[in-house]
Design a protein around this motif. Structure first.
Motif, mmCIF file in Angstrom:
data_model
loop_
_atom_site.group_PDB
_atom_site.id
_atom_site.type_symbol
_atom_site.label_atom_id
_atom_site.label_comp_id
_atom_site.label_asym_id
_atom_site.label_seq_id
_atom_site.Cartn_x
_atom_site.Cartn_y
_atom_site.Cartn_z
ATOM 1 N N GLU A 133 0.843 -1.180 0.000
ATOM 2 C CA GLU A 133 0.000 0.000 0.000
ATOM 3 C C GLU A 133 0.886 1.240 0.000
ATOM 4 O O GLU A 133 1.799 1.351 0.805
ATOM 5 C CB GLU A 133 -0.909 0.011 1.218
ATOM 6 N N ASN A 170 1.436 5.261 0.548
ATOM 7 C CA ASN A 170 0.798 6.346 1.283
ATOM 8 C C ASN A 170 0.810 7.617 0.447
ATOM 9 O O ASN A 170 1.479 7.722 -0.578
ATOM 10 C CB ASN A 170 1.418 6.537 2.670
ATOM 11 N N HIS A 178 -7.752 6.937 1.483
ATOM 12 C CA HIS A 178 -8.486 6.697 2.724
ATOM 13 C C HIS A 178 -7.534 6.816 3.912
ATOM 14 O O HIS A 178 -6.320 6.649 3.771
ATOM 15 C CB HIS A 178 -9.185 5.335 2.715
ATOM 16 N N GLU A 222 -6.098 5.472 7.332
ATOM 17 C CA GLU A 222 -5.939 4.246 8.118
ATOM 18 C C GLU A 222 -4.986 4.572 9.253
ATOM 19 O O GLU A 222 -3.800 4.825 9.010
ATOM 20 C CB GLU A 222 -5.404 3.115 7.248
ATOM 21 N N ASP A 250 -5.989 4.244 -2.510
ATOM 22 C CA ASP A 250 -6.862 3.183 -3.027
ATOM 23 C C ASP A 250 -6.838 3.167 -4.550
ATOM 24 O O ASP A 250 -6.884 2.119 -5.166
ATOM 25 C CB ASP A 250 -8.320 3.422 -2.619
#
Length: 70
Positions: A10, A12, A43, A45, A52
């Motif tokens: 993922e 950032n 999103h 987290e 995303d």
């Protein structure tokens, strides 16, 4: 890290901005939009904004996006 996910790493928001900073608005504007929930493809987290949808996020982060400048 889950092996079954389509995206094993993922990214950032800051990493995406750093890769494309010459094309993007200021990081302050982008983070403000992300905090307000106005940055598509991103999103929250924990304390990190994760990507995303890189294409949608980059479009919203571009110098041509945002305040109607240009």
């Amino acid at each position: 890290m889950m092996a079954a996910t389509a995206s094993p790493i993922e990214m950032n928001l800051m990493a995406l901005w750093l890769r494309h900073r010459s094309e993007c608005r200021s990081v302050g504007q982008i983070v403000a939009d992300a905090r307000a929930g106005l940055l598509p493809g991103v999103h929250l987290e924990g304390r990190s904004f994760l990507i995303d949808d890189e294409t949608a996020a980059l479009a919203a982060m571009s110098k041509d996006a945002g305040n109607g400048n240009g």
